[in-house]
Design an enzyme around this catalytic site. Sequence first.
Site, PDB file in Angstrom:
ATOM      1  N   SER A   1       0.789  -1.227   0.000  1.00  0.00           N
ATOM      2  CA  SER A   1       0.000   0.000   0.000  1.00  0.00           C
ATOM      3  C   SER A   1       0.822   1.279   0.000  1.00  0.00           C
ATOM      4  O   SER A   1       0.316   2.332  -0.393  1.00  0.00           O
ATOM      5  CB  SER A   1      -0.944   0.008   1.205  1.00  0.00           C
ATOM      6  OG  SER A   1      -0.208  -0.013   2.420  1.00  0.00           O
TER       7      SER A   1
ATOM      8  N   LYS B   1     -12.550  -0.974  -1.173  1.00  0.00           N
ATOM      9  CA  LYS B   1     -11.648  -0.166  -2.001  1.00  0.00           C
ATOM     10  C   LYS B   1     -12.210  -0.128  -3.423  1.00  0.00           C
ATOM     11  O   LYS B   1     -13.099   0.655  -3.702  1.00  0.00           O
ATOM     12  CB  LYS B   1     -10.227  -0.695  -1.909  1.00  0.00           C
ATOM     13  CG  LYS B   1      -9.621  -0.495  -0.510  1.00  0.00           C
ATOM     14  CD  LYS B   1      -8.205  -0.972  -0.412  1.00  0.00           C
ATOM     15  CE  LYS B   1      -7.550  -0.553   0.904  1.00  0.00           C
ATOM     16  NZ  LYS B   1      -8.213  -1.072   2.117  1.00  0.00           N
TER      17      LYS B   1
ATOM     18  N   HIS C   1      -5.400  -4.207  -2.012  1.00  0.00           N
ATOM     19  CA  HIS C   1      -5.131  -3.230  -3.072  1.00  0.00           C
ATOM     20  C   HIS C   1      -4.989  -3.897  -4.440  1.00  0.00           C
ATOM     21  O   HIS C   1      -4.617  -3.237  -5.412  1.00  0.00           O
ATOM     22  CB  HIS C   1      -3.882  -2.421  -2.739  1.00  0.00           C
ATOM     23  CG  HIS C   1      -4.095  -1.414  -1.656  1.00  0.00           C
ATOM     24  ND1 HIS C   1      -4.657  -0.181  -1.885  1.00  0.00           N
ATOM     25  CD2 HIS C   1      -3.849  -1.473  -0.321  1.00  0.00           C
ATOM     26  CE1 HIS C   1      -4.738   0.496  -0.746  1.00  0.00           C
ATOM     27  NE2 HIS C   1      -4.248  -0.263   0.212  1.00  0.00           N
TER      28      HIS C   1
END
Length: 395
Positions: free
Chosen positions: A183, A242, A211
């Site tokens: 990240s 996300k 991610h």
Amino acid sequence: MSIHDLDFITEKLNELKDQGVYRKLTVLGSASGPRCVINGKEVINLSSNNYLGFANHPRLKEAAKKAIDDWGVGAGAVRTIIGNMTIHEQLEEKLAKFKHVEAVLTFQSGFTANAGCIPAVTDKGDVIISDELNHASIIDGCRLSKADLVRFKHSDMADLERVILEVKDKYKTKMIITDGVFSMDGDIAKLPEIVELAEKYGCITYVDDAHSSGVLGSNGQGSAHHFGLSDRVDIQIGTLSKAIGVVGGYVAGKRNLIEWLNHRGRPFLFSTALPPAVVMACMEAVDILSETTEYTDRMWENARYLKDGLNKLGFNTGHSETPITPVIAGDDRKAIELSHRLFEEGVFAQSIVFPTVAKGAARVRTIVTAAHTKADLDETLRAFEKVGKELGLIK
């Protein structure tokens, strides 16, 4: 002075202020998007995990509204009592098909997925082999486990093999854990090499795709799919908060793993189920990803455009391989000033300093989304050029 004043906490807060790391929360005054109101000012937003722009997507909003009419605003209980709705199981079936695995179990967040899964699948007499830059939720999940923990240097396959050789004959279950995308630097785990070493020495593999979900893979299925390893990575953690644009997390893998977590995944067992609006919006997001690559394609196009522009200007963007692009300033104060000046120029990109990153590696972290336009990115590059020259980061 009273014991109820909690003076010991005030002392700790004052220490943060002395160290220069005390902060107040940034306030978002509009829906999350490429341009939004932050601390009362309209700016280009480069600090959101809303990779595909789904957090404010019309189809997701309509799905959430209909869910409230059909199912109410809450599940009413943990899933092991009576909070397990038909739609929860439908979401998990949809995610399992999307991820090319046998089964999926949803959690209230990606953090709780790690906190629930790691201690459930490892025990005393086992060992966890963890990348030194893994996310805090992995670190906390490892702390909750009774297994021993050893770390290997970040993405260093020689060091990983060294660690495996040291522990391979001392433990029952050996589990290698890594983020799929890291990240802070935006680099991708060397998953093919990790899997090769795992299979060579009898380890299982665990990948946190927070991610990577919606980012890597042909339709955003994650890092295992990106490398063609869906059937060779044992445990995949995904997030729904996300790229999916809502909230929640999940564990994907073999059916026996999911059945075990049904019995031993503590956050799953002791937290109320995801609310219907969240579940239905997540399903709509997965449907969109299954139908088209439009959003992932645009995200990657935008990410390359900004990254290329920053590099041509002379900024240090590290080893980023994804839409997470750090602009490394080095000095903590300079990174903070870079973020502050960018905000004045209409661009919001948060500074990241020690101890979140190593000393001398302070940066502002940018994340480009599918919702940004070329005009947004051109304006961003002009702001970076102006401020970068002012601060002596570029010539």
